[in-house]
Design a protein around this motif. Structure first.
Motif, mmCIF file in Angstrom:
data_model
loop_
_atom_site.group_PDB
_atom_site.id
_atom_site.type_symbol
_atom_site.label_atom_id
_atom_site.label_comp_id
_atom_site.label_asym_id
_atom_site.label_seq_id
_atom_site.Cartn_x
_atom_site.Cartn_y
_atom_site.Cartn_z
ATOM 1 N N ILE A 92 -7.386 6.857 1.006
ATOM 2 C CA ILE A 92 -7.067 5.576 1.672
ATOM 3 C C ILE A 92 -7.439 5.553 2.926
ATOM 4 C CG2 ILE A 92 -5.159 3.912 2.156
ATOM 5 C CD1 ILE A 92 -3.733 5.055 -0.315
ATOM 6 N N LYS B 276 2.227 1.610 -3.295
ATOM 7 C CA LYS B 276 1.140 1.520 -4.547
ATOM 8 C C LYS B 276 1.567 0.321 -5.694
ATOM 9 C CE LYS B 276 -0.841 5.091 -2.734
ATOM 10 N NZ LYS B 276 -0.056 5.363 -1.818
ATOM 11 N N LYS C 40 -4.863 2.054 -10.295
ATOM 12 C CA LYS C 40 -4.195 3.256 -10.191
ATOM 13 C C LYS C 40 -5.241 4.382 -9.692
ATOM 14 C CE LYS C 40 -0.725 2.574 -13.818
ATOM 15 N NZ LYS C 40 0.442 2.515 -12.831
ATOM 16 N N LYS D 193 -4.575 11.744 -2.081
ATOM 17 C CA LYS D 193 -4.442 10.101 -2.235
ATOM 18 C C LYS D 193 -4.496 9.644 -0.777
ATOM 19 C CE LYS D 193 -1.973 9.687 -6.402
ATOM 20 N NZ LYS D 193 -0.684 9.288 -7.246
ATOM 21 N N ILE E 239 0.798 -1.259 -0.027
ATOM 22 C CA ILE E 239 -0.087 0.080 0.104
ATOM 23 C C ILE E 239 0.696 1.414 0.059
ATOM 24 C CG2 ILE E 239 -1.679 1.208 1.410
ATOM 25 C CD1 ILE E 239 -2.906 -1.409 2.316
ATOM 26 N N ILE F 200 -7.674 -0.606 -2.476
ATOM 27 C CA ILE F 200 -6.525 0.144 -2.743
ATOM 28 C C ILE F 200 -5.805 -0.281 -3.798
ATOM 29 C CG2 ILE F 200 -4.578 1.424 -1.748
ATOM 30 C CD1 ILE F 200 -6.117 0.970 0.993
ATOM 31 N N LEU F 201 -5.321 -1.752 -4.116
ATOM 32 C CA LEU F 201 -4.455 -2.152 -5.159
ATOM 33 C C LEU F 201 -5.175 -2.486 -6.393
ATOM 34 C CD1 LEU F 201 -1.766 -3.656 -2.825
ATOM 35 C CD2 LEU F 201 -1.706 -1.532 -3.851
#
Length: 265
Positions: A211, A61, A137, A207, A58, A128-129
């Motif tokens: 998250i 990224k 993204k 960003k 995380i 998130i991923l």
């Protein structure tokens, strides 16, 4: 619950589970339940390895090596945990005398927390991923300065939320974030005419907030509710009812983690 709180709570639950297992085995001996203890420590090792690599993924990224197989392995152990919780729930319903065994209640609570935290980690990994074969993204839209001009800045938090996105911001070791033009805390009530957007910093902030935006279970409110309920039950029933002690301890631990992990201005 956001990832930061999930990660910290997972580490806490792993430590508490290890401590509880050591205490239980010290009292009753390790050999009578050798297979069960071995599975417990394997599960904890896989859980710790997974959240540790997920935390690195995380942060970067990008999906790190071994994250996928560790998640699949954790699926198996979480399934076993769910079976154990369902079985123990049935036993507690049919045999109320088990509530007198403090170790059983603690183990029960920790297993439930482990299941919840693991499922939340799986959800956040996907959110998130993205999928393993196509990393998601996070798209970024340049700052709409005109929209910022229409907002009100009545509180210091409102003003600092604008200042931290400005190229003129500075930091003082005693007072925290300040304006670099006058070396003071911002005092404007409307839009600051000296504001110049720092797009790189604003992108990073957006960003991070996307998250780490907390919900009820990621805020101090959820921890406080559990602490109050645990305290109330403990006050009414005392040590005769271990649930009060367990909920109070978990609630206070959760509250400490949430409050210490909150971002300061």
């Amino acid at each position: 619950m956001n990832w930061k709180n999930t990660y910290l709570l997972s580490i806490t639950v792993i430590i508490l589970t290890v401590v509880a297992s050591i205490i239980t085995n010290y009292q009753y001996g390790f050999t009578p339940n050798l297979i069960g203890n071995a599975l417990t420590f394997i599960k904890l090792f896989i859980f710790f390895s997974f959240i540790n690599i997920l935390n690195k993924s995380i942060t970067a990224k990008a999906i790190k090596k071994y994250l996928r197989p560790l998640e699949y392995a954790l699926y198996i152990f979480i399934t076993l945990n769910i079976i154990a919780v369902v079985t123990l729930t049935f036993q507690l319903i049919t045999r109320p005398d088990l509530f007198a065994h403090f170790q059983i209640i603690i183990s029960y609570a920790l297993q439930i927390f482990t299941i919840y935290l693991a499922i939340n980690a799986f959800y956040l990994r996907k959110k998130i991923l993205g999928k393993y074969n196509a990393v998601q993204k996070i798209n970024y839209t340049p700052t709409d300065v005109n929209a910022l001009k229409t907002k009100t800045y009545n509180t210091i938090d409102d003003r600092l939320s604008l200042c931290k996105r400005c190229v003129n911001k500075a930091f003082d070791s005693k007072t925290g974030l300040i304006c670099g033009l006058d070396n003071a805390k911002p005092s404007f009530d409307t839009y600051c005419t000296d504001f110049i957007v720092n797009e790189a910093e604003t992108e990073r902030i957006d960003k991070t907030e996307a998250i780490e935006k907390p919900g009820f279970f990621g805020s101090w409110k959820g921890a406080l509710v559990m602490s109050i309920l645990g305290f109330a039950r403990f006050a009414m029933r005392g040590l005769d009812d271990p649930f009060g002690v367990v909920f109070l301890a978990l609630g206070l631990g959760w509250l400490v983690i949430v409050l210490t992990s909150r971002k300061s201005n």
